[in-house]
Design an enzyme around this catalytic site. Structure first.
Site, short mmCIF file in Angstrom:
data_model
loop_
_atom_site.label_atom_id
_atom_site.label_comp_id
_atom_site.label_asym_id
_atom_site.label_seq_id
_atom_site.Cartn_x
_atom_site.Cartn_y
_atom_site.Cartn_z
N HIS A 119 -8.37 -1.83 9.31
CA HIS A 119 -8.16 -2.11 10.73
C HIS A 119 -8.88 -1.17 11.68
O HIS A 119 -8.60 -1.19 12.90
CB HIS A 119 -6.66 -2.11 11.09
CG HIS A 119 -5.82 -2.96 10.23
ND1 HIS A 119 -6.09 -4.29 9.98
CD2 HIS A 119 -4.69 -2.68 9.51
CE1 HIS A 119 -5.18 -4.79 9.18
NE2 HIS A 119 -4.31 -3.83 8.87
N ASP A 147 -1.58 -1.85 12.57
CA ASP A 147 -1.63 -3.18 13.15
C ASP A 147 -0.27 -3.60 13.70
O ASP A 147 -0.13 -4.67 14.29
CB ASP A 147 -2.09 -4.20 12.10
CG ASP A 147 -1.14 -4.26 10.91
OD1 ASP A 147 -0.23 -5.09 10.94
OD2 ASP A 147 -1.32 -3.47 9.97
N TRP A 183 -5.06 3.96 7.42
CA TRP A 183 -4.50 2.80 8.13
C TRP A 183 -4.50 3.04 9.62
O TRP A 183 -3.80 3.93 10.11
CB TRP A 183 -3.08 2.56 7.63
CG TRP A 183 -2.37 1.35 8.16
CD1 TRP A 183 -2.75 0.04 8.06
CD2 TRP A 183 -1.11 1.34 8.86
NE1 TRP A 183 -1.81 -0.78 8.63
CE2 TRP A 183 -0.79 -0.01 9.13
CE3 TRP A 183 -0.22 2.34 9.26
CZ2 TRP A 183 0.38 -0.39 9.80
CZ3 TRP A 183 0.94 1.96 9.92
CH2 TRP A 183 1.23 0.61 10.18
N GLU A 188 -8.70 -4.82 5.27
CA GLU A 188 -8.61 -5.84 6.30
C GLU A 188 -9.32 -5.30 7.53
O GLU A 188 -9.04 -4.18 7.98
CB GLU A 188 -7.16 -6.16 6.64
CG GLU A 188 -6.42 -6.88 5.52
CD GLU A 188 -4.97 -7.16 5.87
OE1 GLU A 188 -4.53 -6.75 6.96
OE2 GLU A 188 -4.27 -7.79 5.05
N GLN A 246 -1.55 -10.22 -3.56
CA GLN A 246 -2.97 -10.34 -3.24
C GLN A 246 -3.85 -9.61 -4.24
O GLN A 246 -4.81 -10.16 -4.76
CB GLN A 246 -3.24 -9.76 -1.85
CG GLN A 246 -2.67 -10.56 -0.72
CD GLN A 246 -2.84 -9.89 0.63
OE1 GLN A 246 -2.11 -10.15 1.55
NE2 GLN A 246 -3.82 -9.01 0.76
N GLY A 258 7.46 -13.42 -3.69
CA GLY A 258 6.93 -13.67 -2.36
C GLY A 258 5.61 -12.95 -2.18
O GLY A 258 5.09 -12.30 -3.10
N GLN A 299 0.81 -1.21 0.00
CA GLN A 299 0.00 0.00 0.00
C GLN A 299 0.85 1.27 0.00
O GLN A 299 2.02 1.27 0.36
CB GLN A 299 -0.94 0.01 1.22
CG GLN A 299 -2.05 -1.01 1.16
CD GLN A 299 -1.63 -2.39 1.65
OE1 GLN A 299 -0.47 -2.63 1.98
NE2 GLN A 299 -2.57 -3.31 1.68
#
Length: 582
Positions: free
Chosen positions: A453, A421, A418, A474, A187, A165, A146
């Site tokens: 979050h 987290d 954000w 998320e 993702q 990865g 992000q």
């Protein structure tokens, strides 16, 4: 105002303020933007520039919560360089079009953690370059997650958006990739107004708006969403430099129903604003009072790289004001006010800024228009580009909401909101924050909304005729119990909530994921009832919803009480409610 070039060699120490690189020299000249902005010229020695870039890369590659900020600006011409962009670094060409600044080598993000993961490669940007790799068989890598936009790029080859990865990106806009762009294990990804030779790969959610060379939709066999045209956009403003070394800011014109890049054939509608019309802010010289005084005197505003502690909100009252940052400039309110608040006026632009929540809880960090705003701004909308907010992470902080939009007709072109987290203050009772985004205005359009979050609804939409193209969210990792995290009697708070009174709304390409207890095991029975809650009316439309659940808990429904549950370890695709035909 004329940029002043210094003819003598300068050590990069003057630019970076770190003693470890005192032996590295370059002919980068300081300019009106200060020591943390390095301006490069194609007549300089390439080896010297490369040493400077390599040293900066070494310093910033893994400095996730650094207080240091930099911008790397390249005058028009040809360069033989590998420009590696890391935390809190912006690289930008100073030409009118990407082809004015030509890099033989790379403009890249290649840092990772273990196993080539780039899930925390945030807060960096690159824009306005033509890049040709030295070896035609090797791709350019922009391996990020992000808050790492890649804009106005022309890649004469392939572009890879991860390193093989795990990745959680990302944002590509107004760019040409002559070869193949894509992901291996990432993702999701959002692409707007770009021209691709081809696309391949991606896992949970890939969304394309106004772009060519995209994969075809094959839902639910592949999580791809394609929207042919971008309904309304004003692209991000950018710096240019002329033959006299004078800086300008180019503000692209408003466009509707467009496809492909805005700079095709070197023609682009817009307005040039001389840098003399800007108040250039410095973190060691300016405060909220000096900035507001300059705005009141009719200046636009440019933040040089650094961190700005604010004892009052920056107030934008004049129509058409441009506010932009260099090098991930960061604003932190200290007294419980907003960092930025605008009046309900047309044509404001806010671009390339970060806002951190401060030590006292702010009701909102960025507010667009006063509560109850009613004016129609369809002819000259306000636009936000690459705006990033954090609650915790770099330092403990709290805010009720990151971004509240009260004005009508606002365009948001890439935002990451954000609640941290991980990092400083990342605890349920410390970095308190209800919402990432609250929209009260009508006719608000968003491209690339990343919102994660928060402790209640991540997105709360009260306005009519809202449109969202690509959503990544998320839900919070850390609810201490099912009882502590619930909206009334329901299980948890939906990530995306459209208010019951709304009659018209649409969103396409949504990914909503749960990772309860990812850092430490919480109540294993915590579940989310609905990822999305919205009125069940014909003109409220959600197209293509993907959900995933981590190691515990799960999501009962993708939207309202429709679709299949997503339990631990499962990934599900759902066509949506009243999905639009394509």
């Amino acid at each position: 105002m004329r940029a002043i070039a210094l003819p003598a060699l300068l050590t990069v120490t003057a630019c970076l303020n770190v003693t470890e690189i005192s032996t590295v020299e370059t002919q980068a000249f300081t300019s009106i933007f200060g020591d943390n902005v390095m301006v490069f010229d194609p007549e300089m020695e390439m080896a010297g520039i490369q040493r400077s870039l390599d040293t900066l890369h070494k310093q910033q590659a893994n400095d996730e919560f650094s207080e240091r900020r930099y911008a790397l600006l390249f005058k028009p011409g040809d360069y033989d360089l590998d420009v590696t962009v890391d935390y809190y670094v912006q690289a930008a060409g100073l030409g009118q079009v990407p082809g004015d600044v030509r890099i033989k080598g790379a403009v890249q993000s290649i840092s990772s953690t273990t196993e080539n993961r780039v899930t925390i490669m945030f807060w960096r940007s690159a824009e306005n370059f033509y890049v040709s790799p030295r070896n035609a068989d090797e791709p350019i890598y922009w391996a990020v997650s992000q808050a790492a936009p890649y804009r106005r790029m022309h890649i004469d080859g392939d572009l890879r958006l991860d390193l093989g990865g795990w990745a959680s990106g990302g944002f590509l806009a107004n760019s040409i990739v002559e070869g193949t762009a894509g992901l291996t294990s990432g993702q999701q990804w959002f692409t707007r107004n770009s021209e691709l030779g081809a696309w391949r790969g991606g896992n949970w959610n890939r969304t394309f708006v106004g772009s060519s060379g995209t994969p075809s939709e094959d839902w639910p066999n592949a999580p791809t969403t394609v929207v042919d045209n971008t309904p309304v956009i004003r692209d991000k403003p950018f710096l240019v430099i002329d033959d006299n070394d004078d800086f300008w800011v180019f503000v692209p014109a408003l466009a509707t129903s467009v496809r492909g890049v805005s700079w095709r054939d070197e023609r682009e509608a817009g307005t040039r604003i001389p840098i003399s019309d800007f108040h250039i802010a410095f973190p060691d010289k300016d405060n909220a009072a000096s900035i507001n005084s300059a705005l009141a005197a009719g200046k636009h505003l440019l933040f040089t790289p650094g961190i700005y502690a604010l004892d009052q909100a920056i107030r934008i009252r004049r129509p058409g004001t441009v506010v932009m940052g260099l090098g991930l400039a960061t604003l932190i309110p200290q007294t419980g006010e907003a960092a930025i608040a605008t009046d309900d006026v047309p044509g404001v632009t806010i671009a390339s800024l970060m806002v951190d929540a401060g030590p006292r809880t702010s009701p909102v960090l960025i507010q667009i228009g006063e509560p109850g705003s009613r004016r129609n701004h369809s002819e000259d909308p306000t636009a936000l580009h690459d705006v990033f907010c954090r609650v915790g992470g770099a330092a403990p902080g709290s805010a009720d909401a990151c971004l509240i939009v009260n004005s009508h007709n606002v365009i948001i072109d890439h935002a990451w909101l954000w609640r941290a987290d991980h990092g400083a203050g990342a605890e349920w009772t410390v970095n308190r924050a209800k919402h990432g985004l609250v929209v009260n205005g009508d006719d608000v359009t968003i491209y690339g909304l990343f919102n994660e979050h928060f402790q209640e609804y991540q997105t709360l939409w009260n306005g009519e005729r809202g449109r969202v193209y690509f959503y990544q969210s998320e839900i919070p990792y850390d609810p201490p119990s099912h009882e502590a995290w619930r909206a009334g009697s329901s299980g948890g708070y939906a990530s995306y909530k459209v208010a019951d009174h709304v009659q018209v709304h649409e969103a396409s390409g949504l990914g909503i994921y749960s990772f309860f207890g990812i850092h430490q095991q919480k109540d294993p029975d915590v579940r989310l009832r609905s990822a999305i809650e919205a009125p069940a009316t014909n003109d409220v439309r959600f197209t293509h919803i993907s959900t995933f659940s981590g190691r515990s808990g799960g999501i009962d429904f993708p939207i309202n009480a429709e679709g299949e549950a997503t339990n631990a370890g499962e990934f599900k695709l759902f066509k949506g409610i009243n999905p639009q035909s394509r």
